[in-house]
Design a protein around this motif. Sequence first.
Motif, PDB file in Angstrom:
ATOM      1  N   GLY A 272     -12.114 -24.226  17.913  1.00  0.00           N
ATOM      2  CA  GLY A 272     -11.197 -24.370  16.797  1.00  0.00           C
ATOM      3  C   GLY A 272      -9.990 -23.477  17.012  1.00  0.00           C
ATOM      4  O   GLY A 272      -9.852 -22.834  18.059  1.00  0.00           O
ATOM      5  N   TYR A 273      -9.091 -23.405  16.054  1.00  0.00           N
ATOM      6  CA  TYR A 273      -7.902 -22.586  16.195  1.00  0.00           C
ATOM      7  C   TYR A 273      -8.181 -21.164  15.723  1.00  0.00           C
ATOM      8  O   TYR A 273      -8.741 -20.945  14.655  1.00  0.00           O
ATOM      9  N   ILE A 274      -7.777 -20.186  16.540  1.00  0.00           N
ATOM     10  CA  ILE A 274      -7.976 -18.774  16.221  1.00  0.00           C
ATOM     11  C   ILE A 274      -6.611 -18.109  16.197  1.00  0.00           C
ATOM     12  O   ILE A 274      -5.871 -18.153  17.186  1.00  0.00           O
ATOM     13  N   ASN A 275      -6.267 -17.499  15.076  1.00  0.00           N
ATOM     14  CA  ASN A 275      -5.026 -16.738  14.982  1.00  0.00           C
ATOM     15  C   ASN A 275      -5.233 -15.355  15.590  1.00  0.00           C
ATOM     16  O   ASN A 275      -6.289 -14.739  15.416  1.00  0.00           O
ATOM     17  N   TYR A 276      -4.236 -14.854  16.298  1.00  0.00           N
ATOM     18  CA  TYR A 276      -4.353 -13.518  16.880  1.00  0.00           C
ATOM     19  C   TYR A 276      -3.002 -12.814  16.849  1.00  0.00           C
ATOM     20  O   TYR A 276      -1.941 -13.454  16.808  1.00  0.00           O
ATOM     21  N   SER A 277      -3.036 -11.496  16.869  1.00  0.00           N
ATOM     22  CA  SER A 277      -1.797 -10.715  16.880  1.00  0.00           C
ATOM     23  C   SER A 277      -1.631  -9.931  18.177  1.00  0.00           C
ATOM     24  O   SER A 277      -0.555  -9.387  18.438  1.00  0.00           O
ATOM     25  N   ALA A 278      -2.707  -9.857  18.990  1.00  0.00           N
ATOM     26  CA  ALA A 278      -2.647  -9.165  20.279  1.00  0.00           C
ATOM     27  C   ALA A 278      -3.607  -9.843  21.241  1.00  0.00           C
ATOM     28  O   ALA A 278      -4.605 -10.448  20.825  1.00  0.00           O
ATOM     29  N   LEU A 279      -3.311  -9.730  22.521  1.00  0.00           N
ATOM     30  CA  LEU A 279      -4.116 -10.413  23.542  1.00  0.00           C
ATOM     31  C   LEU A 279      -4.080  -9.607  24.838  1.00  0.00           C
ATOM     32  O   LEU A 279      -3.017  -9.157  25.263  1.00  0.00           O
ATOM     33  N   PHE A 301      -0.694 -24.166  23.740  1.00  0.00           N
ATOM     34  CA  PHE A 301      -0.251 -23.097  22.849  1.00  0.00           C
ATOM     35  C   PHE A 301      -0.675 -21.724  23.319  1.00  0.00           C
ATOM     36  O   PHE A 301      -0.356 -20.722  22.707  1.00  0.00           O
ATOM     37  N   LEU A 302      -1.390 -21.630  24.421  1.00  0.00           N
ATOM     38  CA  LEU A 302      -1.454 -20.412  25.231  1.00  0.00           C
ATOM     39  C   LEU A 302      -1.480 -20.900  26.666  1.00  0.00           C
ATOM     40  O   LEU A 302      -2.350 -21.687  27.045  1.00  0.00           O
ATOM     41  N   GLN A 319       2.335 -21.408  18.488  1.00  0.00           N
ATOM     42  CA  GLN A 319       1.551 -21.835  17.327  1.00  0.00           C
ATOM     43  C   GLN A 319       1.371 -23.338  17.438  1.00  0.00           C
ATOM     44  O   GLN A 319       2.298 -24.054  17.838  1.00  0.00           O
ATOM     45  N   PHE A 320       0.205 -23.844  17.035  1.00  0.00           N
ATOM     46  CA  PHE A 320       0.005 -25.291  17.068  1.00  0.00           C
ATOM     47  C   PHE A 320      -0.102 -25.893  15.667  1.00  0.00           C
ATOM     48  O   PHE A 320       0.394 -26.978  15.402  1.00  0.00           O
ATOM     49  N   SER A 321      -0.773 -25.177  14.783  1.00  0.00           N
ATOM     50  CA  SER A 321      -1.025 -25.732  13.460  1.00  0.00           C
ATOM     51  C   SER A 321      -0.513 -24.769  12.378  1.00  0.00           C
ATOM     52  O   SER A 321      -0.691 -23.547  12.504  1.00  0.00           O
ATOM     53  N   PRO A 322       0.146 -25.288  11.348  1.00  0.00           N
ATOM     54  CA  PRO A 322       0.298 -26.711  10.993  1.00  0.00           C
ATOM     55  C   PRO A 322       1.427 -27.426  11.736  1.00  0.00           C
ATOM     56  O   PRO A 322       1.522 -28.645  11.702  1.00  0.00           O
ATOM     57  N   THR A 377       2.701 -18.024  14.009  1.00  0.00           N
ATOM     58  CA  THR A 377       1.389 -17.402  14.191  1.00  0.00           C
ATOM     59  C   THR A 377       0.852 -17.741  15.569  1.00  0.00           C
ATOM     60  O   THR A 377       0.665 -18.929  15.888  1.00  0.00           O
ATOM     61  N   ALA A 378       0.642 -16.726  16.382  1.00  0.00           N
ATOM     62  CA  ALA A 378       0.070 -16.977  17.705  1.00  0.00           C
ATOM     63  C   ALA A 378      -1.343 -17.519  17.545  1.00  0.00           C
ATOM     64  O   ALA A 378      -2.146 -16.971  16.777  1.00  0.00           O
TER      65      ALA A 378
END
Length: 693
Positions: A272-279, A301-302, A319-322, A377-378
Amino acid sequence: MHERKLYPAIAAANAGGEPEGVSFDGVNDYLYRNTDFVGNTDSKAFTLSVAFYVTSLSASTIYEASGSSSPGFRMYISLGKLYVLARNGMTVLSFSLAADVLAVYAVNVLQMSFDLSDVNKRHVYVNDRDVTPTVFADYVNTAINFQNPTHTFANNSVQNSALQCRAAHFFLAYEYVNITTDHIRRIFIDENGLPTDDARANWIAAGHADPIIYMPMRTPATAHINEGFGGDFEQSGLLDAASVGFNEWQCVASSINSDLSNTEYLSEPSTGYINYSALTLLFITDGSYWRAYCDNGANPFLDVVIYNTTKSLVVKISQFSPAYINIGSISIPASKLLPRGAMMQIGISVDVANGKWNYCVNGEASGEIAVSFAAGTAQYSNVQIKAPTNYEFKVGEYWQDFSYTNFSGDNPHWDTDLGRPKPVRQVISETGFQPRIAMPVRSGDEGRNFGTTNNFAVYSGPFVGVRGMSEFIARSAKGDGSTGYLSRYHAATNPTKLSVFLTFKSQANYSRSVLDWTAANNEIRFSAGRLMIELIGTAGGKFTAETALTSNDNDWHTVMLSIDTNNASGAQIRYDDTSSYSLTSSTIADQQIKLSGWIHCPEIASPCSFDLASYYVCYGDMIDFSNEEIRSIFVDQLGYPKDLSPAIESGAIPRPAFYLKFEDPDDPGLDSSGNNNHFTVNGTVTPGADFNV
């Protein structure tokens, strides 16, 4: 001068210990007994364990107990599989493991336990993974004929099935134990996947009788010693210490799409889609064209990609969604990366929320870099790791988590003392932190994830194992085929003795010198798969020789040359470890070799596209390359060049006039002999591919 020490000599990775394990050359190295064991007996039950590392799965024998007509017990490799055959007048046990079980360029800790009186008591594990066959060709309630006059490790009884390998901790006892339980397997392998240091002591402590065989094989000098009750073995050949010990952490990697089928890749289960602020991402790779991406049709999207044209590494964050938004991207320039065929560890960490990122390549950190991201939103979803059509790439020790790491600080992924990357399991063990993905990408078990999420799906595996980055790697420099070469004016006294060790790879069927002294046209020349040597004396005498054909394009070649003009007919020339050569002229007796002046590698006239690695040139000494013990200082039992700096500093070999290791990508002419005989770069000379057998 910027010096990046990429690959120093490897020391022991575990606390205070020396690297443990021995290497067998696959020719005449093996351990044997020509009498039966003391107190030996036949048995329906047995437990066996051994740790070994191989570079191929070609036909060879691991262990054999043999009589006059046929083996009573034999464990061997054939057609890429492990086979076990046991007899007692007839075959009572025979099976093979699946083709994807044993890995090359990685440690295999093999455990098996059987009781032929019970079909439910048969188990085989490799690296803590149950690989017990579902089908046994033979399984008969009869004692195995373990009593035999000949017992051989790393060969068979007639010495025509030698195993080229590193090995340690060979154990055999005539008892069954249930190795499906973790605590029983911990007798032989620890929770981190490393073989335990003393399986015999662990076995006895668990309440079992003394095994008949336990050979720790910690060092070459003690490899033949059997700490079990059956008596010691004898040694054939000259064993060498394992370049990486079995008590050390070892990085692994695999080649994906090596057959160019375009069907091999790794895929994370749906998230599913996971929002993140750091990677944070880290991996070992060879600089080939490949991608790790979260895809949804036309818009990944990554997207982490090493490009084939620019050679740069780009990370695209979206960002993919929405709605699809390209939030931004960051890039590691090609100048900071090594070329295709040269292994490196790359780390990237992005703080999207605070607009900064940084990277590291082989432990060298960039420092933090400011970056502007667009509003959005990443997002992350299940990642795929694959090559574009018709490309092959190598990847290993893949790590991913949703946090930010400043690699300029305490980088937990790089061992600064040893100068090498840490495997993902070592990082977890040392930090106590379990990331989302921690995937060694071990051949045969490529999708195993030691992170918090599920294993990856492996498509069209098994992948081919490749060498990790846990030992000395012979780096190379590469001319552009037009203008590129290295040169130095060396006003040395002309010697009567000369010793040379070098390795090179030709990109085409050239006839060009790989080492050239221009004052008298002295040279070591590659020509149509042969090696040609020409040395000119100060009084006009000549020494010329030519080797037999071994191979042509795109193969690495190893050269060992030593000569004393007082006995020129006794010159030693080994080309690809073959000592045969034709002496076409020898009129140089008692003359000095005219070497003073300009040195070029490769030759200055029409320089061709060679990869050059490990150039050791010594004036005034004749190294006895006919001595296997001396040769093992230069090349290990698996065929890889060693780091010669420790041997130079200890006096095991003479200090050369120059020693080019090509380990600094910014300074290919750097001399590591200690004499500061630096070579000048002319034209375009860049890092080349790693030496590979």
